[in-house]
Design a protein around this motif. Structure first.
Motif, mmCIF file in Angstrom:
data_model
loop_
_atom_site.group_PDB
_atom_site.id
_atom_site.type_symbol
_atom_site.label_atom_id
_atom_site.label_comp_id
_atom_site.label_asym_id
_atom_site.label_seq_id
_atom_site.Cartn_x
_atom_site.Cartn_y
_atom_site.Cartn_z
ATOM 1 N N PRO A 93 1.903 28.331 22.401
ATOM 2 C CA PRO A 93 2.083 26.826 22.424
ATOM 3 C C PRO A 93 2.951 26.348 21.312
ATOM 4 C CG PRO A 93 0.297 27.870 20.970
ATOM 5 C CD PRO A 93 0.977 28.963 21.854
ATOM 6 N N SER A 94 3.624 26.861 20.417
ATOM 7 C CA SER A 94 4.540 26.558 19.655
ATOM 8 C C SER A 94 5.767 27.474 19.640
ATOM 9 C CB SER A 94 3.973 26.247 18.076
ATOM 10 O OG SER A 94 3.662 27.520 17.447
ATOM 11 N N LYS A 95 6.816 27.006 18.752
ATOM 12 C CA LYS A 95 8.055 27.709 18.680
ATOM 13 C C LYS A 95 8.026 28.485 17.380
ATOM 14 C CE LYS A 95 10.956 24.855 20.972
ATOM 15 N NZ LYS A 95 12.307 24.051 21.256
ATOM 16 N N ILE A 96 7.015 28.697 16.638
ATOM 17 C CA ILE A 96 6.531 29.439 15.303
ATOM 18 C C ILE A 96 6.975 31.038 15.676
ATOM 19 C CG2 ILE A 96 5.139 30.070 13.505
ATOM 20 C CD1 ILE A 96 4.067 27.545 13.604
ATOM 21 N N GLU A 97 7.644 31.594 14.801
ATOM 22 C CA GLU A 97 7.827 33.303 14.931
ATOM 23 C C GLU A 97 6.549 33.718 14.212
ATOM 24 O OE1 GLU A 97 9.903 34.943 16.605
ATOM 25 O OE2 GLU A 97 11.105 33.148 17.410
ATOM 26 N N HIS A 98 5.942 34.795 14.680
ATOM 27 C CA HIS A 98 4.965 35.647 13.927
ATOM 28 C C HIS A 98 5.242 36.924 13.944
ATOM 29 C CE1 HIS A 98 2.455 31.933 14.314
ATOM 30 N NE2 HIS A 98 2.495 31.978 15.439
ATOM 31 N N ASN A 99 5.188 37.714 12.794
ATOM 32 C CA ASN A 99 5.281 38.597 12.497
ATOM 33 C C ASN A 99 4.279 39.661 12.597
ATOM 34 O OD1 ASN A 99 5.958 41.525 11.626
ATOM 35 N ND2 ASN A 99 6.512 40.933 9.501
ATOM 36 N N VAL A 100 3.577 40.359 14.087
ATOM 37 C CA VAL A 100 2.660 40.977 14.173
ATOM 38 C C VAL A 100 2.375 42.142 13.445
ATOM 39 C CG1 VAL A 100 1.233 41.977 16.070
ATOM 40 C CG2 VAL A 100 2.833 40.128 16.687
ATOM 41 N N ASP A 101 3.757 42.649 12.850
ATOM 42 C CA ASP A 101 3.354 43.969 12.058
ATOM 43 C C ASP A 101 2.659 43.632 10.621
ATOM 44 O OD1 ASP A 101 4.774 45.420 13.413
ATOM 45 O OD2 ASP A 101 6.806 45.201 12.411
ATOM 46 N N SER A 102 2.627 42.474 10.243
ATOM 47 C CA SER A 102 1.904 41.868 9.058
ATOM 48 C C SER A 102 0.375 42.093 9.167
ATOM 49 C CB SER A 102 2.115 40.412 8.623
ATOM 50 O OG SER A 102 1.842 39.461 9.605
ATOM 51 N N ILE A 103 -0.276 41.735 10.419
ATOM 52 C CA ILE A 103 -1.599 41.967 10.599
ATOM 53 C C ILE A 103 -1.924 43.353 10.744
ATOM 54 C CG2 ILE A 103 -1.573 41.378 13.005
ATOM 55 C CD1 ILE A 103 -4.420 39.618 12.608
ATOM 56 N N GLU A 104 -1.063 44.202 11.437
ATOM 57 C CA GLU A 104 -1.344 45.394 11.709
ATOM 58 C C GLU A 104 -1.427 46.183 10.399
ATOM 59 O OE1 GLU A 104 -0.035 47.765 14.920
ATOM 60 O OE2 GLU A 104 0.866 46.188 15.826
ATOM 61 N N ALA A 105 -0.486 45.825 9.484
ATOM 62 C CA ALA A 105 -0.706 46.343 8.093
ATOM 63 C C ALA A 105 -1.937 46.065 7.233
ATOM 64 C CB ALA A 105 0.726 45.696 7.162
ATOM 65 N N TYR A 106 -2.441 44.769 7.718
ATOM 66 C CA TYR A 106 -3.653 44.344 7.072
ATOM 67 C C TYR A 106 -4.885 45.164 7.688
ATOM 68 C CZ TYR A 106 -7.159 41.234 5.106
ATOM 69 O OH TYR A 106 -8.242 40.715 4.299
ATOM 70 N N VAL A 107 -4.636 45.326 8.835
ATOM 71 C CA VAL A 107 -5.986 45.973 9.350
ATOM 72 C C VAL A 107 -6.168 47.431 8.755
ATOM 73 C CG1 VAL A 107 -6.792 47.396 11.502
ATOM 74 C CG2 VAL A 107 -5.774 44.894 11.621
ATOM 75 N N ASN A 108 -5.011 47.926 8.333
ATOM 76 C CA ASN A 108 -4.997 49.330 7.769
ATOM 77 C C ASN A 108 -5.562 49.190 6.108
ATOM 78 O OD1 ASN A 108 -3.673 50.539 9.761
ATOM 79 N ND2 ASN A 108 -1.575 50.144 8.883
ATOM 80 N N GLU A 109 -5.270 48.244 5.475
ATOM 81 C CA GLU A 109 -5.869 48.098 4.042
ATOM 82 C C GLU A 109 -6.449 46.668 3.914
ATOM 83 O OE1 GLU A 109 -4.259 49.253 -0.298
ATOM 84 O OE2 GLU A 109 -3.245 49.597 1.383
ATOM 85 N N PRO A 110 -7.427 46.251 4.239
ATOM 86 C CA PRO A 110 -7.824 44.581 4.281
ATOM 87 C C PRO A 110 -8.181 44.450 2.651
ATOM 88 C CG PRO A 110 -9.634 46.139 5.356
ATOM 89 C CD PRO A 110 -8.496 46.904 5.269
ATOM 90 N N ALA A 111 -8.220 43.280 2.437
ATOM 91 C CA ALA A 111 -8.762 42.852 1.084
ATOM 92 C C ALA A 111 -10.248 42.946 0.748
ATOM 93 C CB ALA A 111 -8.104 41.535 0.708
ATOM 94 N N SER A 112 -10.374 43.633 -0.160
ATOM 95 C CA SER A 112 -11.968 43.676 -0.301
ATOM 96 C C SER A 112 -12.692 42.571 -0.781
ATOM 97 C CB SER A 112 -12.238 44.748 -1.540
ATOM 98 O OG SER A 112 -11.518 44.144 -2.958
#
Length: 341
Positions: A93-112
């Motif tokens: 719905p918008s032209k914002i670019e999203h780095n999907v790798d960032s959330i994949e990395a977060y899934v590996n090591e979420p903040a406690s």
């Protein structure tokens, strides 16, 4: 595990670092977020540490940075992504670019300290996408699609238990007939019935009949039933009741036409051996709609349903071409349908 079961079991000990909610039942989504908020925060620390984003407005990397930032004067933080369209095939719905790798990395090591809730309030996900597969497999994934009839009854029962009320089985069934699977409206009507029955702490079928009005759709079913039995007077009387409620004749006609089309489609498919579940999937409607249709359409043959659709179409054309006055045209349609019935 159902969303209601997960919500009932939420506590500081059972909270997961990441939740993935997918489906279109907005009431369940809002209820889940409220429950998580109540588990995480007191009144003082929740306002600054409950942070909600839309991907349409904010880059994904920025949201992940927020999730990784320590809470503000609190031990915990809630971060919510409210429109995770990256798990679907729909056009951004918008032209914002999203780095999907960032959330994949977060899934590996979420903040406690953080609970991240990713909400995809869409009817269908793109199961081919890697991020969709990972979220459904590796985090707490919860289906928040509209509940089945059976699960709505269980949900009603959980509300009753929480409020220390009882409800008759027939009362639940009538409530579902009149409200359907709309949980927000259902909760409002349950609250009304509980207020009405507060002295006895028990909701009866009579209470529901007295307190919960028929929806327009339910009244259309009633009109069709009268027409099928040849009871033109009762069909017209119910129609006049809808007019007194300021319902538009053209809107009533559209609902009549839609219902006859559903009856016809269900009748044809049922005659070919398709199950109720298969028909609901093919027509993309709630299974309860198909269940009702299969009960109500017994009064009609395939040919009579085809003719009913033609009569509805002729009436619509007559109104829109200016040949017929709309209120009278729908009334004459009901008389014609009743004569056929």
């Amino acid at each position: 595990m159902s969303v209601t079961k997960i919500m009932n079991d939420l506590s500081t000990k059972t909270l997961k670092p990441i939740y993935f909610l997918y489906g279109t039942e907005q009431y369940l989504i809002e209820q889940f977020l409220q429950n998580v908020h109540e588990v995480l925060f007191t009144e003082d620390d929740g306002e600054l540490n409950d942070v909600r984003f839309y991907l349409a407005d904010t880059p994904l990397e920025q949201i992940i940075e927020e999730a990784e930032t320590v809470p503000f004067f609190s031990t915990r933080k809630l971060v919510v992504i409210q429109d995770f369209y990256l798990a679907t095939s729909q056009k951004p719905p918008s032209k914002i670019e999203h780095n999907v790798d960032s959330i994949e990395a977060y899934v590996n090591e979420p903040a406690s300290e953080t609970v991240l809730v990713i909400v995809a309030p869409y009817e269908k996900l793109d199961e081919r996408k890697r991020i969709t597969k990972r979220l459904k497999k590796e985090v707490e994934a919860i289906d928040v699609s509209p509940l089945s009839e059976e699960n709505v009854y269980k949900w009603i029962q959980s509300i009753m238990k929480k409020e220390h009320f009882e409800i008759e089985t027939e009362a639940k069934e009538l409530m579902f007939q009149r409200v359907g699977a709309n949980l927000m409206l259902m909760h409002q009507e349950l609250n009304k019935c509980m207020l009405y029955a507060k002295d006895v702490k028990r909701i009866t079928k009579t209470d529901v009949a007295n307190m919960v009005a028929e929806t327009v759709e339910q009244s259309i079913f009633t009109v069709i039933e009268f027409a099928a039995k040849g009871q033109a007077g009762k069909a017209v009387h119910t129609y006049h009741g809808l007019l007194r409620q300021k319902e538009e004749p053209l809107a009533i006609l559209a609902l009549l036409t839609r219902q006859f089309r559903i009856f016809y489609q269900v009748k044809v498919r049922a005659s070919k051996g398709y199950t109720q579940k298969e028909i609901a999937s093919q027509l993309k409607v709630h299974p309860y709609v198909i269940k009702l249709a299969m009960q109500k359409m017994k009064s009609f043959s395939i040919e009579s349903l085809r003719l009913a659709i033609i009569h509805c179409s002729d009436t619509d054309y007559g109104i829109k071409s200016g040949r017929l006055e709309k209120e009278m045209a729908v009334e004459l349609l009901l008389i014609r349908l009743s004569e056929a019935g």
